[in-house]
Design a protein around this motif. Structure first.
Motif, PDB file in Angstrom:
ATOM      1  N   PHE A  51       0.827  -1.208   0.000  1.00  8.70           N
ATOM      2  CA  PHE A  51       0.000   0.000   0.000  1.00  8.70           C
ATOM      3  C   PHE A  51       0.865   1.262   0.000  1.00  8.70           C
ATOM      4  N   ARG A  52       1.888   1.282   0.847  1.00  9.88           N
ATOM      5  CA  ARG A  52       2.746   2.469   0.918  1.00  9.88           C
ATOM      6  C   ARG A  52       3.550   2.653  -0.359  1.00  9.88           C
ATOM      7  N   ARG A  53       3.932   1.557  -0.994  1.00  8.50           N
ATOM      8  CA  ARG A  53       4.649   1.656  -2.281  1.00  8.50           C
ATOM      9  C   ARG A  53       3.729   2.264  -3.334  1.00  8.50           C
ATOM     10  N   LEU A  54       2.476   1.810  -3.377  1.00  9.59           N
ATOM     11  CA  LEU A  54       1.511   2.376  -4.318  1.00  9.59           C
ATOM     12  C   LEU A  54       1.242   3.840  -4.004  1.00  9.59           C
ATOM     13  N   TYR A  55       1.060   4.148  -2.725  1.00 10.09           N
ATOM     14  CA  TYR A  55       0.796   5.530  -2.315  1.00 10.09           C
ATOM     15  C   TYR A  55       1.935   6.443  -2.745  1.00 10.09           C
ATOM     16  N   ASN A  56       3.172   6.016  -2.507  1.00 12.29           N
ATOM     17  CA  ASN A  56       4.330   6.840  -2.876  1.00 12.29           C
ATOM     18  C   ASN A  56       4.483   6.959  -4.382  1.00 12.29           C
ATOM     19  N   ALA A  57       4.120   5.893  -5.104  1.00 17.39           N
ATOM     20  CA  ALA A  57       4.171   5.965  -6.571  1.00 17.39           C
ATOM     21  C   ALA A  57       3.184   6.994  -7.092  1.00 17.39           C
ATOM     22  N   LEU A  58       1.961   6.977  -6.568  1.00 22.77           N
ATOM     23  CA  LEU A  58       0.955   7.954  -6.990  1.00 22.77           C
ATOM     24  C   LEU A  58       1.342   9.365  -6.565  1.00 22.77           C
ATOM     25  N   LYS A  59       1.951   9.483  -5.389  1.00 23.28           N
ATOM     26  CA  LYS A  59       2.395  10.794  -4.919  1.00 23.28           C
ATOM     27  C   LYS A  59       3.476  11.358  -5.832  1.00 23.28           C
ATOM     28  N   SER A  60       4.442  10.521  -6.207  1.00 24.34           N
ATOM     29  CA  SER A  60       5.504  10.957  -7.128  1.00 24.34           C
ATOM     30  C   SER A  60       4.936  11.279  -8.495  1.00 24.34           C
ATOM     31  N   GLY A  61       3.994  10.433  -8.956  1.00 25.28           N
ATOM     32  CA  GLY A  61       3.372  10.681 -10.246  1.00 25.28           C
ATOM     33  C   GLY A  61       2.598  11.977 -10.273  1.00 25.28           C
ATOM     34  N   ARG A  62       1.890  12.261  -9.188  1.00 29.08           N
ATOM     35  CA  ARG A  62       1.145  13.528  -9.099  1.00 29.08           C
ATOM     36  C   ARG A  62       2.098  14.716  -9.165  1.00 29.08           C
ATOM     37  N   TYR A  63       3.245  14.589  -8.507  1.00 33.82           N
ATOM     38  CA  TYR A  63       4.235  15.672  -8.552  1.00 33.82           C
ATOM     39  C   TYR A  63       4.664  15.942  -9.990  1.00 33.82           C
ATOM     40  N   ARG A  64       4.855  14.876 -10.763  1.00 37.68           N
ATOM     41  CA  ARG A  64       5.236  15.071 -12.170  1.00 37.68           C
ATOM     42  C   ARG A  64       4.129  15.747 -12.954  1.00 37.68           C
ATOM     43  N   LEU A  65       2.868  15.460 -12.611  1.00 41.20           N
ATOM     44  CA  LEU A  65       1.762  16.122 -13.293  1.00 41.20           C
ATOM     45  C   LEU A  65       1.732  17.612 -13.014  1.00 41.20           C
ATOM     46  N   GLU A  66       2.266  18.000 -11.867  1.00 39.80           N
ATOM     47  CA  GLU A  66       2.247  19.416 -11.485  1.00 39.80           C
ATOM     48  C   GLU A  66       3.405  20.187 -12.091  1.00 39.80           C
TER      49      GLU A  66
END
Length: 307
Positions: A51-66
């Motif tokens: 879960f934390r790996r997925l959460y961090n992946a989405l968090k990093s991905g969101r940063y790239r979207l910004e």
């Protein structure tokens, strides 16, 4: 006491107005093998780690979207867009919603649609690469039509087309462009006679950032991220990124060798990896490639009809 509602950065939402459908670039994305990943984590009692790996992946991905990067050696353009994004207190240019193994991202239309497509495809490429770096391979589809997305509902023709593209047409771990998205990009290609120089997408940019598969589908060339140092474009690829991608694909080929359906999807990724190495053979050699017994795939650079 100030009881006014918090300001929403969702570009689809306007205070005191009924929700409306907005012409959008829309992405529907699915995490490959998500059910199996969750079940395996549960069996191994490592669910919180997954879960934390997925959460961090989405968090990093969101940063790239910004952030913005055209992946097309246009640093001045990228710096301008990043500055505007970081200094703005107004709406975001996208809204992301993740649920189970699905991710939807909507980018409402703006007045600079030629730049808009370049920015979005580049952002989605970085998003895809960030997910893969955390070992979440994804597939998806991009459409261009009317949509609305917030915390309550996701709706519109763009959703319908993107969902169909992801669930039926994408098949392999790639983000394809549906018919509506390809048609929209074609209308801005720099060979179009009716466009001014400020309203064109360079064909050179398309060839860098998109590829065509054997089935004729255009898809995002996410390994082009290897030419980026954070958000600066380099003339040579980051070899560590290529080798990391190679390692992840080889590990998944080994892990899924007893599940032919999933294994074949990683075979596709391996051949894409090798095709990318061949495209940049001045930097990438046999040691950067993945050894496979045969090559059933026919990737190619996009050939624009007006060439």
């Amino acid at each position: 006491m100030n009881l006014s509602p918090p300001i929403s950065r969702n570009p689809y939402y306007t205070v005191d107005k009924e929700p409306s459908l907005i012409k959008s670039v829309f992405a529907f994305i699915d995490i490959l093998g998500y059910k199996g990943i969750v079940l395996k984590a549960r069996e191994d009692n490592t669910e919180i780690i997954m879960f934390r790996r997925l959460y961090n992946a989405l968090k990093s991905g969101r940063y790239r979207l910004e952030k913005s990067c055209t992946n097309g050696n246009d640093k001045e353009f990228d710096d301008t867009v990043n500055y505007l994004n970081e200094s703005s207190t107004e709406k975001d240019d996208y809204f992301l919603k993740a649920f189970t193994d699905n991710i939807v991202i909507g980018f409402p239309e703006n007045n600079n649609n030629h730049i808009y497509f370049q920015v979005i495809i580049s952002k989605l490429a970085r998003f895809q690469f960030e997910m893969i770096e955390k070992d979440f391979f994804i597939r998806g589809a991009i459409s261009y039509d009317e949509a609305y997305i917030d915390d309550i509902v996701v709706f519109g023709s763009a959703l319908t087309e993107a969902y169909k593209g992801e669930s039926i047409e994408a098949i392999n771990p790639r983000i394809i462009l549906t018919e509506s998205a390809v048609k929209a990009i074609y209308s801005y290609i720099d060979r179009h006679p009716d466009l001014t120089s400020h309203n064109k997408i360079p064909s050179s940019w398309i060839k860098l950032n998109l590829l065509e598969d054997a089935d004729g589908k255009w898809f995002i060339n996410y390994l082009n991220a290897a030419f980026l140092d954070y958000f600066d474009y380099n003339s040579e690829p980051n070899l560590e990124i290529i080798l990391k991608h190679k390692e992840l694909v080889e590990n998944n080929l080994e892990k899924h060798k007893e599940n032919n359906c999933v294994w074949l999807k990683y075979v596709w990724v391996a051949h894409y990896h090798n095709f990318f190495c061949n495209l940049h053979s001045e930097y990438l050699f046999e040691k950067h490639k993945i050894i496979l017994p045969l090559n059933p795939y026919d990737f190619r650079e996009i050939s624009l009809s007006s060439e």
